[in-house]
Design an enzyme around this catalytic site. Structure first.
Site, PDB file in Angstrom:
ATOM      1  N   HIS A   1       0.591  -1.428  -0.469  1.00 37.22           N
ATOM      2  CA  HIS A   1      -0.512  -0.379  -0.235  1.00 37.22           C
ATOM      3  C   HIS A   1       0.771   1.298   0.068  1.00 37.22           C
ATOM      4  CE1 HIS A   1      -2.440   3.430   2.837  1.00 37.22           C
ATOM      5  NE2 HIS A   1      -3.375   2.804   1.153  1.00 37.22           N
ATOM      6  N   SER A   2       0.666   2.461  -1.319  1.00 35.52           N
ATOM      7  CA  SER A   2       1.413   2.971  -0.849  1.00 35.52           C
ATOM      8  C   SER A   2       2.294   2.847  -0.955  1.00 35.52           C
ATOM      9  CB  SER A   2       0.959   4.126   0.168  1.00 35.52           C
ATOM     10  OG  SER A   2       1.209   4.954  -0.032  1.00 35.52           O
ATOM     11  N   LEU A   3       3.574   3.763   0.034  1.00 34.52           N
ATOM     12  CA  LEU A   3       5.177   3.322  -0.816  1.00 34.52           C
ATOM     13  C   LEU A   3       5.396   1.660  -0.674  1.00 34.52           C
ATOM     14  CD1 LEU A   3       8.142   4.123  -1.015  1.00 34.52           C
ATOM     15  CD2 LEU A   3       8.037   4.619   1.814  1.00 34.52           C
TER      16      LEU A   3
END
Ligand code: NAG
Ligand code: NAG
Ligand code: NAG
Ligand code: NAG
Ligand code: NAG
Length: 384
Positions: free
Chosen positions: A218-220
């Site tokens: 998720h995300s980074l």
């Protein structure tokens, strides 16, 4: 009375159907380097020598998660969420029993910051590495922020060209120009999670030499899953990630030559999942007044590798664009595990290539600075 009967009949039918719901797979074609050791060697070499990766790539068909299936996506979302937790923690999500065998990775080392969780199915044929994203307040926060700003900003996290505060590298060459060589050098440093990831996947393949390995995050964490998946030819699924396409060219990472020669980024074995109310994957949490800049993040990129499944939460559900819709918990609870028909009778919108996407077009990139700036020094200063 009769309608009640119908309702209960309907409900029991539905739960019978639900019981039959299983994790689905499909096969996809990937480019994979023939020799993983050679990948990390090329990586080390590229920092010093010219960018020559004399790697051999094979085209092969591999088993991948079926991203057209809603249940499968929700399970992957839960795995991505579990990279932030340890089993038994309040924020740990239950998974199908087939994923009950799992172990954490990187939790013993508080400084390094690269953390995640590995899920293995009962016969060891499938191994999923889930990679943690940014934590705002925690032991990994400093390293997380450095990685975010190096990978997703146009030029060393100058929030715009008038920015005078802390940046992560010194590649700004005045008048909205940014030095390319300087950038590449900054991005090859060991503090970059991508390098830890290469090493880690090398270890996982040693442990499970014949398994299908998938990456999620998720995300980074999703951006890392994508970059590592592209390098190693492993299927990757990324949730709400900032654009990592620019990093894939700048990091000087080994990616299949086919992608470079054709400029067709959808050849990467990556599926992005994001929704339109989250400004981060769309590169719109920018400008000095934005919550991202206020917190010290310059997340400016918006173009992704692979293909993208975009849930139109703004159009269909009338959500407002808001950073609070970014957490994986929101995505699982309010999108992936809801019964909403998003597109032409489909619960999962079609994955599409992001064509004609451009990043940082207000910047000019070139060779403007004298070489041999000691960027290690700058990066270290920030980490201290
Ligand atoms: C893989 O590459 C390394 C050098 O990077 C080399 O030493 C090794 O022999 C190669 N292995 C195979 C099986 O080709
Ligand atoms: C799966 O892999 C682990 C770790 O290598 C090993 O201990 C276990 O025996 C394997 N299980 C099966 C069914 O092969
Ligand atoms: C990979 O394994 C080697 C040897 O066991 C170890 O030194 C290294 O720390 C491992 N890397 C990661 C990222 O876990
Ligand atoms: C890029 O590659 C994909 C997958 O092979 C293919 O379906 C698509 O047509 C290609 N796009 C372009 C513009 O060549
Ligand atoms: C760069 O700076 C670091 C940290 O101060 C130092 O350890 C390293 O030797 C320097 N490298 C060069 C090439 O000067």
């Amino acid at each position: 009375m009769r309608s009640l009967l119908f309702i209960s009949l309907f409900l029991s039918l539905r739960s019978a159907l639900a019981a039959a719901i299983v994790f689905k797979t499909r096969s996809i074609d990937v480019w994979r380097p023939r020799n993983y050791t050679a990948v990390s060697d090329a990586r080390t070499a590229s920092a010093i020598q010219e960018k020559c990766h004399r790697l051999q790539w094979d085209r092969l068909s591999v088993k991948a998660p079926d991203v057209t299936d809603q249940y499968t996506l929700a399970q992957l979302g839960r795995m991505a969420a579990n990279a932030y937790a340890l089993p038994g923690a309040p924020n740990w999500w239950n998974l199908d029993p087939i994923w009950s065998s799992s172990f954490p990775i990187g939790w013993e080392n508080p400084i390094d910051g690269f953390r995640g969780h590995v899920f293995v199915n009962p016969d060891n044929t499938t191994v999923v590495l889930s990679i943690k994203g940014t934590t705002l307040n925690g032991p990994t926060s400093k390293a997380d922020k450095l990685n975010d700003n190096l990978m997703f900003s146009c030029c060393c996290a100058r929030v715009d060209f008038t920015w005078v505060f802390r940046t992560v590298c010194d590649c700004y060459a005045k008048h909205s120009r940014c030095d390319n060589t300087c950038l590449s050098e900054s991005l090859v440093k060991d503090s970059l999670f991508y390098n830890t990831g290469l090493d880690l996947i090398g270890n996982i393949t040693t442990l499970f030499p014949d398994s299908d390995i998938w990456l999620v995050g998720h995300s980074l964490g999703g951006a890392l899953a994508s970059l590592l998946g592209t390098t190693y030819g492993l299927p990757a699924v990324a949730f709400e990630s900032p654009g990592e396409r620019l990093a894939s060219t700048r990091l000087d990472i080994p990616i299949p030559p086919e992608i470079i020669t054709t400029g067709n980024y959808s050849l990467a074995p990556v599926t992005h999942i994001y929704h339109t109310a989250d400004p981060i994957p769309q590169g719109t949490c920018t400008g000095r007044a934005s919550p991202c800049a206020q917190a010290g993040y310059a997340l400016e990129t918006r173009c992704h590798l692979g293909t993208s499944i975009v849930y139109d939460t703004v159009g269909r559900l009338k959500w407002s664009v808001d950073i609070r819709t970014h957490p994986i918990k929101e995505v699982i609870n309010r999108i992936l595990e809801q019964e909403i028909w998003w597109e032409f009778g489909r619960q999962v919108p079609r994955a599409r290539a992001e064509e004609d996407c451009a990043d940082c077009d207000q910047w000019e990139f070139g060779d403007y600075l004298p070489p041999a700036e000691n960027t290690t020094f700058v990066v270290q200063k920030i980490l201290e």
